[in-house]
Design a protein around this motif. Structure first.
Motif, PDB file in Angstrom:
ATOM      1  N   THR A 287      -9.804  -4.524   7.130  1.00 26.59           N
ATOM      2  CA  THR A 287      -8.727  -3.586   6.861  1.00 26.59           C
ATOM      3  C   THR A 287      -7.384  -4.268   7.073  1.00 26.59           C
ATOM      4  N   GLU A 288      -6.410  -3.889   6.257  1.00 24.35           N
ATOM      5  CA  GLU A 288      -5.055  -4.427   6.382  1.00 24.35           C
ATOM      6  C   GLU A 288      -4.099  -3.364   6.903  1.00 24.35           C
ATOM      7  N   THR A 289      -4.665  -2.348   7.539  1.00 25.74           N
ATOM      8  CA  THR A 289      -3.833  -1.352   8.206  1.00 25.74           C
ATOM      9  C   THR A 289      -3.280  -1.959   9.495  1.00 25.74           C
ATOM     10  N   PRO A 290      -2.209  -1.385  10.058  1.00 24.73           N
ATOM     11  CA  PRO A 290      -1.603  -1.956  11.275  1.00 24.73           C
ATOM     12  C   PRO A 290      -2.614  -2.117  12.402  1.00 24.73           C
ATOM     13  N   PHE A 291      -2.534  -3.247  13.072  1.00 28.74           N
ATOM     14  CA  PHE A 291      -3.494  -3.569  14.125  1.00 28.74           C
ATOM     15  C   PHE A 291      -3.459  -2.525  15.240  1.00 28.74           C
ATOM     16  N   GLY A 292      -4.650  -2.111  15.660  1.00 27.76           N
ATOM     17  CA  GLY A 292      -4.766  -1.194  16.789  1.00 27.76           C
ATOM     18  C   GLY A 292      -4.677   0.272  16.430  1.00 27.76           C
ATOM     19  N   GLN A 293      -4.347   0.585  15.166  1.00 27.47           N
ATOM     20  CA  GLN A 293      -4.249   1.991  14.774  1.00 27.47           C
ATOM     21  C   GLN A 293      -5.582   2.469  14.195  1.00 27.47           C
ATOM     22  N   LYS A 294      -6.083   3.551  14.716  1.00 31.76           N
ATOM     23  CA  LYS A 294      -7.369   4.073  14.287  1.00 31.76           C
ATOM     24  C   LYS A 294      -7.276   4.664  12.882  1.00 31.76           C
ATOM     25  N   ILE A 295      -8.240   4.305  12.036  1.00 32.76           N
ATOM     26  CA  ILE A 295      -8.288   4.831  10.672  1.00 32.76           C
ATOM     27  C   ILE A 295      -8.834   6.255  10.705  1.00 32.76           C
ATOM     28  N   LYS A 296      -8.104   7.164  10.079  1.00 34.65           N
ATOM     29  CA  LYS A 296      -8.530   8.567  10.039  1.00 34.65           C
ATOM     30  C   LYS A 296      -9.236   8.918   8.737  1.00 34.65           C
ATOM     31  N   SER A 297      -8.787   8.344   7.620  1.00 28.02           N
ATOM     32  CA  SER A 297      -9.427   8.638   6.336  1.00 28.02           C
ATOM     33  C   SER A 297      -9.261   7.450   5.407  1.00 28.02           C
ATOM     34  N   THR A 298     -10.150   7.366   4.434  1.00 19.24           N
ATOM     35  CA  THR A 298     -10.087   6.265   3.478  1.00 19.24           C
ATOM     36  C   THR A 298     -10.525   6.757   2.109  1.00 19.24           C
ATOM     37  N   ASN A 299      -9.822   6.324   1.083  1.00 24.25           N
ATOM     38  CA  ASN A 299     -10.056   6.783  -0.283  1.00 24.25           C
ATOM     39  C   ASN A 299     -10.639   5.632  -1.109  1.00 24.25           C
ATOM     40  N   ILE A 300     -11.906   5.761  -1.515  1.00 25.15           N
ATOM     41  CA  ILE A 300     -12.576   4.710  -2.277  1.00 25.15           C
ATOM     42  C   ILE A 300     -11.938   4.579  -3.658  1.00 25.15           C
ATOM     43  N   GLN A 301     -11.656   3.330  -4.065  1.00 26.57           N
ATOM     44  CA  GLN A 301     -11.013   3.097  -5.356  1.00 26.57           C
ATOM     45  C   GLN A 301     -11.863   2.278  -6.321  1.00 26.57           C
ATOM     46  N   THR A 328      -1.297   7.323  12.527  1.00 26.40           N
ATOM     47  CA  THR A 328       0.163   7.455  12.491  1.00 26.40           C
ATOM     48  C   THR A 328       0.692   7.662  11.077  1.00 26.40           C
ATOM     49  N   GLY A 329      -0.215   7.670  10.089  1.00 26.41           N
ATOM     50  CA  GLY A 329       0.205   7.845   8.704  1.00 26.41           C
ATOM     51  C   GLY A 329       0.413   6.543   7.954  1.00 26.41           C
ATOM     52  N   ALA A 330       0.231   5.408   8.624  1.00 26.06           N
ATOM     53  CA  ALA A 330       0.364   4.113   7.951  1.00 26.06           C
ATOM     54  C   ALA A 330      -0.809   3.911   6.996  1.00 26.06           C
ATOM     55  N   THR A 331      -0.556   3.195   5.900  1.00 26.83           N
ATOM     56  CA  THR A 331      -1.600   2.972   4.902  1.00 26.83           C
ATOM     57  C   THR A 331      -1.842   1.480   4.706  1.00 26.83           C
ATOM     58  N   GLY A 332      -2.992   1.167   4.132  1.00 23.97           N
ATOM     59  CA  GLY A 332      -3.315  -0.224   3.841  1.00 23.97           C
ATOM     60  C   GLY A 332      -4.683  -0.340   3.208  1.00 23.97           C
ATOM     61  N   PRO A 333      -4.929  -1.437   2.479  1.00 20.57           N
ATOM     62  CA  PRO A 333      -6.240  -1.649   1.857  1.00 20.57           C
ATOM     63  C   PRO A 333      -7.336  -1.806   2.915  1.00 20.57           C
ATOM     64  N   THR A 334      -8.503  -1.299   2.587  1.00 19.99           N
ATOM     65  CA  THR A 334      -9.664  -1.414   3.466  1.00 19.99           C
ATOM     66  C   THR A 334     -10.883  -1.731   2.606  1.00 19.99           C
ATOM     67  N   TYR A 335     -11.781  -2.544   3.145  1.00 20.23           N
ATOM     68  CA  TYR A 335     -12.993  -2.920   2.419  1.00 20.23           C
ATOM     69  C   TYR A 335     -14.211  -2.478   3.215  1.00 20.23           C
ATOM     70  N   LEU A 336     -15.159  -1.873   2.513  1.00 22.36           N
ATOM     71  CA  LEU A 336     -16.365  -1.360   3.145  1.00 22.36           C
ATOM     72  C   LEU A 336     -17.588  -1.958   2.464  1.00 22.36           C
ATOM     73  N   ILE A 337     -18.725  -1.862   3.134  1.00 21.56           N
ATOM     74  CA  ILE A 337     -19.959  -2.425   2.603  1.00 21.56           C
ATOM     75  C   ILE A 337     -21.064  -1.382   2.695  1.00 21.56           C
ATOM     76  N   MET A 338     -21.941  -1.362   1.694  1.00 20.41           N
ATOM     77  CA  MET A 338     -23.107  -0.489   1.736  1.00 20.41           C
ATOM     78  C   MET A 338     -24.268  -1.182   1.027  1.00 20.41           C
ATOM     79  N   GLU A 339     -25.478  -0.797   1.386  1.00 19.67           N
ATOM     80  CA  GLU A 339     -26.649  -1.385   0.744  1.00 19.67           C
ATOM     81  C   GLU A 339     -26.681  -1.002  -0.731  1.00 19.67           C
ATOM     82  N   ALA A 340     -27.144  -1.937  -1.560  1.00 20.74           N
ATOM     83  CA  ALA A 340     -27.134  -1.704  -2.999  1.00 20.74           C
ATOM     84  C   ALA A 340     -28.513  -1.406  -3.571  1.00 20.74           C
TER      85      ALA A 340
END
Length: 343
Positions: A287-301, A328-340
């Motif tokens: 994730t490229e969100t600010p360090f130490g800030q907990k992610i609350k939601s993520t929108n798959i693109q 805190t409302g900050a945004t940033g790209p995030t990458y996730l993984i799942m079995e295919a």
């Protein structure tokens, strides 16, 4: 005039049609019983690979799946994905293992230097050595190595007629000389960096650059290999050189050897992918969100196919790119993984 037996033809046609319907309906069972095109069992059918996947150290909620997945992704991005993919046998590398440390120190000219291994809850075991002109850090549990050499004097600029192939050849030759196996890597690209004090900044013009980077990425079936990496582009080996082809820096993520292709397996359909996302059957790896800030939601693109190394195999996985929002409302790209693979 000879009569045509339409009734007999109709009966034969109906019989063939019935057989066709039966085969389409029960093809898997028929194939298995007759040993025709027998389907291979997925070796990880009962294994949840996600707990073994390393997460980005920026994620404060490691092991905590309480992240809301926003159900607003465009499923048309899933339509071009392959419907099946092979698996490969995979031999893990021992290049960065503890038993090879002394050999690596000698390889980089850093032998006979006292060092003290460190153990960190997140990074695991690591060692670092330096002699004042060069330094080497090995993160065994993370499968990463970084070597750098102090620059003496002022570096020269590249010219407008610089041939990157010369530096690529030098990088490959050097990596082979220090025992890094490139058989699982493919050349990716070269980049130029300007130097301003201690900082290096990428530049598009070689005449403004004093460093050239040669980048190789690990690939299987033209797809990224994720082993000892939280980067969605897969494992890498990166070499920095100056204009005189002197090695300035090497970064390496330990990568094994790709073996034989095993069976081909069906991949998840769009509906199965969506269901898996909605059920939280995925894991954040970067994730490229600010360090130490907990992610609350993520929108798959978007998502793409890759390979993940586990249990002596390269297993197809999906890498999903998302946009995340922190507490805190900050945004940033995030990458996730799942079995295919369809289980």
């Amino acid at each position: 005039m000879k009569k045509i037996n339409y009734k007999g033809i109709l009966i034969i046609f109906m019989f063939i049609t019935a057989l066709t319907v039966l085969y389409i309906t029960f093809s898997d069972e028929i194939d298995n019983k007759l040993n025709i095109n027998k389907k291979a069992d997925y070796p990880l059918a009962t294994v949840d690979i996600l707990p073994d996947i390393k997460q980005d150290l920026n994620i404060t909620s490691i092991g905590n799946p309480s992240i809301s997945i926003v159900n607003q992704f465009n499923t048309s991005a899933f339509s071009n994905l392959p419907k099946e993919a092979p698996m490969y046998t995979y031999e893990k590398s021992t290049y960065l293992k503890k038993e090879n440390e002394l050999n690596l120190f000698k390889t980089f000219g850093l032998q006979n230097i006292p060092y003290q291994p460190r153990q960190d809850d997140l990074l695991g075991r690591s060692v670092s050595v330096s002699n004042g002109t060069a330094s080497l850090s090995i993160y065994e549990d993370q499968g990463m190595m970084s070597y750098s050499k102090n620059v003496v004097g002022e570096l020269s600029y590249f010219t407008s007629i610089t041939d990157p192939q010369i530096y690529r050849n030098k990088a490959e030759s050097y990596l082979n000389s220090i025992g890094i196996d490139l058989s699982s890597f493919v050349f990716s690209k070269t980049k130029y960096y300007s130097i301003a004090g201690p900082e290096a900044e990428e530049t598009s013009s070689p005449t403004r650059a004093k460093i050239i980077e040669v980048l190789f990425l690990a690939k299987a079936n033209e797809l990224p290999i994720i082993d000892n990496s939280t980067d969605p582009s897969g494992n890498l080996v990166r070499v920095w050189l100056d204009v005189n082809q002197n090695i300035v820096r090497v970064d390496y993520q330990d990568t094994g050897k790709i073996g034989t292709k095993t069976s081909v397996f069906k991949l998840k359909t769009t509906d199965q992918i969506v269901n898996g996302i909605n059920q939280g059957k995925l894991k954040i790896i970067k994730t490229e969100t600010p360090f130490g800030q907990k992610i609350k939601s993520t929108n798959i693109q978007s998502l793409k196919l890759a390979y993940y190394a586990i249990d002596g195999l390269l297993v197809p996985v999906y890498i999903l790119q998302a946009q995340s929002i922190t507490e805190t409302g900050a945004t940033g790209p995030t990458y996730l993984i799942m079995e295919a693979v369809e289980k």
